[in-house]
Design a protein around this motif. Structure first.
Motif, PDB file in Angstrom:
ATOM      1  N   UNK A  99       0.791  -1.067   0.102  1.00  0.00           N
ATOM      2  CA  UNK A  99      -0.097  -0.026   0.042  1.00  0.00           C
ATOM      3  C   UNK A  99       0.718   1.086  -0.134  1.00  0.00           C
ATOM      4  N   UNK A 100       0.691   1.982  -0.821  1.00  0.00           N
ATOM      5  CA  UNK A 100       1.596   3.192  -0.931  1.00  0.00           C
ATOM      6  C   UNK A 100       1.341   4.063   0.289  1.00  0.00           C
ATOM      7  N   UNK A 101       2.675   4.530   0.918  1.00  0.00           N
ATOM      8  CA  UNK A 101       2.465   5.132   2.088  1.00  0.00           C
ATOM      9  C   UNK A 101       2.873   4.241   3.384  1.00  0.00           C
ATOM     10  N   UNK A 102       2.778   2.735   3.050  1.00  0.00           N
ATOM     11  CA  UNK A 102       3.319   1.874   4.200  1.00  0.00           C
ATOM     12  C   UNK A 102       4.927   2.228   4.418  1.00  0.00           C
ATOM     13  N   UNK A 103       5.079   2.883   5.493  1.00  0.00           N
ATOM     14  CA  UNK A 103       6.466   3.346   5.625  1.00  0.00           C
ATOM     15  C   UNK A 103       7.212   2.277   6.752  1.00  0.00           C
ATOM     16  N   UNK A 104       6.722   1.057   6.651  1.00  0.00           N
ATOM     17  CA  UNK A 104       7.646   0.112   7.526  1.00  0.00           C
ATOM     18  C   UNK A 104       8.660  -0.603   6.635  1.00  0.00           C
TER      19      UNK A 104
ATOM     20  N   UNK B  56       6.546   9.845  -0.534  1.00  0.00           N
ATOM     21  CA  UNK B  56       6.139   8.667  -1.002  1.00  0.00           C
ATOM     22  C   UNK B  56       4.850   8.518  -1.643  1.00  0.00           C
ATOM     23  N   UNK B  57       4.085   9.598  -1.833  1.00  0.00           N
ATOM     24  CA  UNK B  57       2.911   9.576  -2.835  1.00  0.00           C
ATOM     25  C   UNK B  57       3.125  10.309  -4.242  1.00  0.00           C
ATOM     26  N   UNK B  58       4.701  10.701  -4.551  1.00  0.00           N
ATOM     27  CA  UNK B  58       4.851  11.044  -5.738  1.00  0.00           C
ATOM     28  C   UNK B  58       4.848   9.928  -6.910  1.00  0.00           C
TER      29      UNK B  58
ATOM     30  N   UNK C  68      10.359   6.202  -1.827  1.00  0.00           N
ATOM     31  CA  UNK C  68       9.306   5.378  -1.530  1.00  0.00           C
ATOM     32  C   UNK C  68       9.226   5.254  -0.169  1.00  0.00           C
ATOM     33  N   UNK C  69      10.629   5.334   0.625  1.00  0.00           N
ATOM     34  CA  UNK C  69      10.769   4.899   1.959  1.00  0.00           C
ATOM     35  C   UNK C  69      11.518   6.174   2.777  1.00  0.00           C
ATOM     36  N   UNK C  70      11.071   7.618   2.809  1.00  0.00           N
ATOM     37  CA  UNK C  70      11.819   8.352   3.302  1.00  0.00           C
ATOM     38  C   UNK C  70      12.220   8.241   4.814  1.00  0.00           C
ATOM     39  N   UNK C  71      11.150   7.874   5.567  1.00  0.00           N
ATOM     40  CA  UNK C  71      11.217   7.936   6.793  1.00  0.00           C
ATOM     41  C   UNK C  71      12.244   6.667   7.480  1.00  0.00           C
ATOM     42  N   UNK C  72      12.210   5.686   6.693  1.00  0.00           N
ATOM     43  CA  UNK C  72      13.307   4.756   7.126  1.00  0.00           C
ATOM     44  C   UNK C  72      14.594   5.372   6.907  1.00  0.00           C
ATOM     45  N   UNK C  73      14.919   5.826   5.726  1.00  0.00           N
ATOM     46  CA  UNK C  73      16.140   6.625   5.457  1.00  0.00           C
ATOM     47  C   UNK C  73      16.539   7.622   6.537  1.00  0.00           C
ATOM     48  N   UNK C  74      15.391   8.121   6.905  1.00  0.00           N
ATOM     49  CA  UNK C  74      15.850   9.240   8.121  1.00  0.00           C
ATOM     50  C   UNK C  74      16.480   8.617   9.217  1.00  0.00           C
TER      51      UNK C  74
END
Length: 433
Positions: A241-246, A376-378, A389-395
């Motif tokens: 699902x787009x936006x699943x940031x796990x 991630x919605x781009x 697609x996963x910016x928060x895991x990058x942070x």
């Protein structure tokens, strides 16, 4: 430069807050039906529907709410939501949003005080400005827009674990948060890792108490949840699902599959958990408790089967730590690196808008158009898509690695097991315990 004493900083943050209001309205105007900042709150409506289902005697985890939505939190959450079920939708939405802003303010003030800042009127003004500025973080914006609960749980955990280590009930609040939503259980692992046995035991006791109270008050629903619902990760949403940031969401989205390898997920989740918790332990040893808790909070999102953007509200206390370091670290180079990190992190977490002019199916209904937010919605297809697609895991990974580089490589006790907690070194910034 002291935040609590600086009138110029107060003015600066006030200007930034005004610009944030302008930017928020420029991204998606406040008055836009459905997509305006205060014009949705679907998740709050699901909470209210779940509470009404319980009041009506319906099975909480078997009934479909609002047509096709499922309730996902533990039964102990229902008593806290019943008052909102008694309100009209408009009243509930208004009270909830006010509560979110109050919780954001509480998180910011708790963070600054934990870093040694005094609660002056200037600091309170800066905190109020930061509440507004923080709405330009996609996790915060999504929290407001969806009417989400995570910022309240974060406030409870920070209030609980930033207290003095000798506090009798330290850990109980985090246990309650874990009883509502399981991911805060990772804080128990952190407390064990830093050898705060009493707080870890209190957390476990508080968690167990929520289960016991749930069975006492809602026995049927508690049985359904703890014996079945809990183990159905896909009940929340499909992994791809787009936006699943796990991490599981990353594997699903990057691999274009709804059945990502469980082994790959567990291995990667274990590695990220070690990285995040290891960095948190190092931050704790150097007197950086707020940074440590932020790392644990973000790690709990990463290793969860599903983590939406609004789960990552732990970026807010991380921002407080970064601002504190920017103003207190000696040396132009150090401040420049922190400043670059703030800008980079803010760009990754900014609510970038994607407008879709045609009808789509969104969450539980068909909508004629859509204004989605988040990097991630781009649209996909560009060469750097795998990084957006996963910016928060990058942070999370970047911050954890930075902490290990800055603290770990200069801390001999980090490489010698059995020596206990190291004393803060001369390069530690913030209050020492």
């Amino acid at each position: 430069m002291k935040l609590e004493r600086s009138t110029p900083l107060l003015v600066l943050f006030g200007i930034l807050a005004a610009l944030a209001i302008w930017a928020q309205n420029a991204i998606i105007p406040f008055t836009t039906p459905r997509w305006g900042l205060f014009d949705y709150q679907l998740d709050l409506d699901v909470y209210r529907a779940g509470a009404r289902a319980v009041l009506d005697g319906e099975p909480l985890y078997r009934v479909k709410l609002l047509g096709q939505m499922d309730y996902t939190y533990a039964p102990i959450s229902i008593p806290f939501l019943i008052p909102f079920a008694w309100m009209s939708a408009q009243a509930a939405h208004t009270v909830w949003v006010i509560g979110i802003f109050a919780a954001l303010y509480g998180v910011i003030m708790l963070g600054f005080r934990s870093l040694g800042h005094r609660s002056t009127w200037r600091l309170r003004g800066i905190a109020a400005s930061l509440v507004i500025i923080s709405t330009l973080l996609e996790p915060v914006r999504s929290t407001i827009w969806f009417g989400q609960i995570n910022v309240f749980l974060m406030l409870l955990i920070l209030w609980d674990l930033l207290r003095d280590e000798k506090s009798v009930l330290r850990g109980a609040g985090t246990g309650l948060a874990a009883g509502i939503k399981l991911t805060p259980l990772l804080f128990a692992v952190y407390l064990v890792a830093i050898r705060q046995w009493k707080a870890a035991a209190t957390l476990a006791g508080g968690f167990a108490a929520t289960i016991a109270v749930g069975f006492a008050v809602l026995p049927r629903d508690s049985w359904d949840y703890w014996t079945g619902t809990l183990f159905d990760a896909d009940r929340v949403a499909a992994p791809q699902t787009t936006g699943n940031q796990s991490i599981r969401g990353a594997l699903a989205n990057l691999g274009h599959t709804d059945t990502p390898s469980t082994l790959a997920w567990l291995v990667l989740a274990g590695l990220v958990a070690l990285l995040g918790l290891g960095a948190a332990v190092l931050a704790h040893r150097h007197g950086q408790e707020l940074l440590a808790l932020s790392l644990v909070g973000m790690t709990s999102c990463a290793v969860s089967p599903v983590a939406w953007g609004h789960h990552w509200v732990w970026l807010l206390p991380l921002l407080i730590v970064a601002l504190h370091l920017l103003l207190t670290l000696p040396g132009v180079l150090a401040r420049g690196l922190v400043g670059a990190g703030i800008v980079g992190g803010f760009l990754l977490a900014f609510p970038w808008r994607r407008y879709i002019s045609h009808a789509i199916w969104y969450v539980n209904e068909s909508v004629p158009d859509a204004q989605l937010t988040g990097l991630f919605m781009r649209p996909r297809g560009h060469w750097y898509w795998c990084f957006t697609v996963q910016p928060y895991n990058l942070i999370l990974v970047a911050v954890a690695v930075a902490v290990i580089v800055v603290y770990g490589l200069r801390d001999r006790s980090w490489r010698v097991p059995g020596r206990g907690r190291a004393q803060p070194s001369d390069d530690a910034v913030g209050p020492r315990r």
